[in-house]
Write a protein that holds these residues in place. Structure first.
Motif, short mmCIF file in Angstrom:
data_model
loop_
_atom_site.label_atom_id
_atom_site.label_comp_id
_atom_site.label_asym_id
_atom_site.label_seq_id
_atom_site.Cartn_x
_atom_site.Cartn_y
_atom_site.Cartn_z
N ILE A 30 -2.88 -43.74 20.73
CA ILE A 30 -1.85 -44.65 20.18
C ILE A 30 -1.75 -44.43 18.66
CG2 ILE A 30 -3.40 -46.65 19.96
CD1 ILE A 30 0.29 -46.87 20.99
N TYR A 31 -2.46 -43.43 18.14
CA TYR A 31 -2.38 -43.05 16.72
C TYR A 31 -2.51 -44.31 15.84
CZ TYR A 31 -0.58 -38.97 19.11
OH TYR A 31 -0.45 -37.91 19.97
N SER A 32 -3.52 -45.09 16.18
CA SER A 32 -3.67 -46.40 15.57
C SER A 32 -3.79 -46.34 14.04
CB SER A 32 -4.89 -47.09 16.18
OG SER A 32 -5.22 -48.22 15.46
N ALA A 33 -4.79 -45.58 13.56
CA ALA A 33 -5.00 -45.53 12.11
C ALA A 33 -3.83 -44.83 11.41
CB ALA A 33 -6.32 -44.82 11.80
N THR A 87 8.84 -37.04 10.68
CA THR A 87 8.09 -35.88 10.21
C THR A 87 8.45 -34.69 11.10
OG1 THR A 87 6.30 -36.66 11.63
CG2 THR A 87 6.09 -37.11 9.27
N ALA A 88 8.01 -33.50 10.68
CA ALA A 88 8.26 -32.29 11.47
C ALA A 88 7.59 -32.47 12.83
CB ALA A 88 7.66 -31.10 10.75
N PRO A 89 8.07 -31.74 13.85
CA PRO A 89 7.43 -31.85 15.17
C PRO A 89 5.92 -31.60 15.06
CG PRO A 89 9.42 -30.54 15.32
CD PRO A 89 9.20 -30.81 13.86
N PHE A 90 5.15 -32.37 15.85
CA PHE A 90 3.70 -32.24 15.84
C PHE A 90 3.29 -30.81 16.19
CE2 PHE A 90 -0.50 -33.34 17.95
CZ PHE A 90 -1.15 -33.71 16.78
N VAL A 91 4.02 -30.23 17.13
CA VAL A 91 3.68 -28.87 17.57
C VAL A 91 3.72 -27.89 16.39
CG1 VAL A 91 6.04 -28.36 18.35
CG2 VAL A 91 4.12 -27.12 19.34
N VAL A 100 -6.12 -30.78 9.18
CA VAL A 100 -5.47 -32.08 9.22
C VAL A 100 -3.96 -31.87 9.40
CG1 VAL A 100 -4.96 -34.16 7.89
CG2 VAL A 100 -7.24 -33.14 7.78
N VAL A 101 -3.40 -32.52 10.42
CA VAL A 101 -1.98 -32.34 10.75
C VAL A 101 -1.28 -33.70 10.65
CG1 VAL A 101 -0.43 -31.77 12.67
CG2 VAL A 101 -2.48 -30.41 12.29
N ALA A 102 -0.05 -33.70 10.12
CA ALA A 102 0.71 -34.96 10.04
C ALA A 102 0.85 -35.55 11.44
CB ALA A 102 2.08 -34.71 9.44
N ALA A 103 0.64 -36.85 11.56
CA ALA A 103 0.80 -37.50 12.86
C ALA A 103 2.28 -37.51 13.25
CB ALA A 103 0.26 -38.93 12.80
#
Ligand SMILES: Cc1ncc(COP(=O)(O)O)c(C=O)c1O
Length: 362
Positions: free
Chosen positions: A138-141, A109-113, A99-102
């Motif tokens: 669209i990262y809805s949830a 937040t930190a870069p997704f990468v 699980v990664v922060a959106a």
């Protein structure tokens, strides 16, 4: 409605028997996607589509590891529920998922990468071979996010280099809602597999998995796939009529234009309501992030819930999403007009005015 009624009166079967309409629709729909996404398989629900996408990705890569975002929702089957932290929290997620922060540019937040790199390192540590990164485009949830495309591209490249596939879950974001036909377009994600559902048949249960042919061929060579009602003539009639109306009524362009108008209206309202921390989204998929204070950006989820109800009493339906359940999710029908937007803005304005947030809300 007419298309469905006509088909019901002529022939309602399952997919054991071939039907011309399924071929015509498949070619039509694939024509809206990049050339390399050239194969389609049908399912009845978005959950089944993601479930099948998981099986295909696992079979193709020989891996099991799946990377998902922190509040993701991908479905209700055993396979997809296990990668949907929004259902039962992070603890409910299977050991083969990371699980990664959106990628939330508002709260920084930190870069997704970086999160994806860490997830891949964790897989390596645990002896898990990566199968896929799956994102709702669209990262809805996760709170309706429109991250920097270069960050998403970089994350995707890492996953590919580690042997995993990229899956765009377009069950919510597909079919023009974002003011473009597909959510992944311009999002930085270059998917190997796309899953669709929800709006595809305007209420009829039809969904799909679209992938590069070498992926589908490899899966098909080893595994049978058949689903009784998936792609049945009635579902296809609904899907074809939906696609025709999207084009004939220029609903994708409408979503883009009216979405811009709606967001502009919201921004002008923001100065009068301190509790509106951020307005974001694309087309007719808009998020309104409600906060205790624009400086701290502290989410006010219970307040958002009260606003949802206040608006419902005024006959306007929205919901609340995100980790803090504080982001109003605005997702009107695609024929939404400027005057519909004006009504929406009035109702939101009066609800926010009548229901000022209390100091102690959290
Ligand atoms: C992003 C996303 N993926 C998958 C699903 C599951 O689709 P269905 O409810 O058709 O099984 C949903 C449903 O809300 C969704 O929003």
């Amino acid at each position: 409605v007419e298309a469905v009624q006509k088909q019901v009166s002529e022939l309602v079967t399952h997919t054991r028997y071939l039907h011309e309409s399924i071929l015509a629709y498949s070619e039509d729909l694939l024509g809206t996607l990049p050339d390399h996404l050239d194969n389609i398989m049908y399912t009845c629900t978005g959950s089944e589509a993601n479930d099948l996408a998981m099986r295909i990705a696992k079979q193709f890569t020989g891996g099991t590891g799946v990377i998902v975002t922190a509040e993701a929702y991908h479905g209700i089957t055993t396979e997809t529920g296990a990668i949907s932290p929004s259902l039962g929290g992070r603890e409910s997620v299977t050991p083969w998922a990371q699980v990664v922060a959106a990628p939330d540019s508002y709260r920084g937040t930190a870069p997704f990468v970086d999160g994806v790199a860490q997830a891949l390192a964790n897989f390596a540590r645990d002896g898990i071979t990566p199968a896929a990164l799956i994102v709702d485009t669209i990262y809805s949830a996760d709170g309706i996010l429109t991250p920097d495309p270069t960050d998403i591209t970089a994350a995707g490249q890492l996953v590919r280099a580690a042997g995993g596939l990229l899956i765009a879950d377009e069950v919510q974001s597909g079919f023009g809602r974002l003011g473009r036909m597909w959510g992944f377009e311009g999002s930085g994600l270059d998917p190997d597999i796309v899953t669709t559902g929800k709006p595809m048949g305007s209420g009829q249960p039809i969904a799909s998995v679209i992938a590069r042919h070498e992926i589908v061929d490899a899966f098909g060579a080893k595994m049978r796939y058949f689903s009784t009602f998936a792609g049945n003539p009635v579902g296809i009639a609904a899907a074809q009529a939906t696609l025709d109306v999207l084009r004939d009524d220029e609903l994708v362009e409408n979503a883009h234009e009216v979405g811009k108008y709606l967001q502009a209206g919201l921004r002008s309202m923001q100065t009068r309501h301190r509790q509106i921390g951020d307005i974001r989204g694309a087309g007719l998929f808009v998020g309104i992030d409600l906060v205790a204070d624009p400086e701290t950006k502290k989410p006010i989820g219970d307040y958002a819930f009260d606003i949802v109800n206040a608006m419902r009493e005024r006959r306007v339906l929205v919901s609340a999403v995100g980790a803090g359940r504080n982001v109003l999710k605005v997702r009107p029908p695609l024929p939404f007009t400027r005057s519909d937007s004006d009504r929406f803005l009035e109702v939101l304005d009066s609800s926010l005015t009548d229901l000022a947030p209390h100091e102690d809300r959290s």
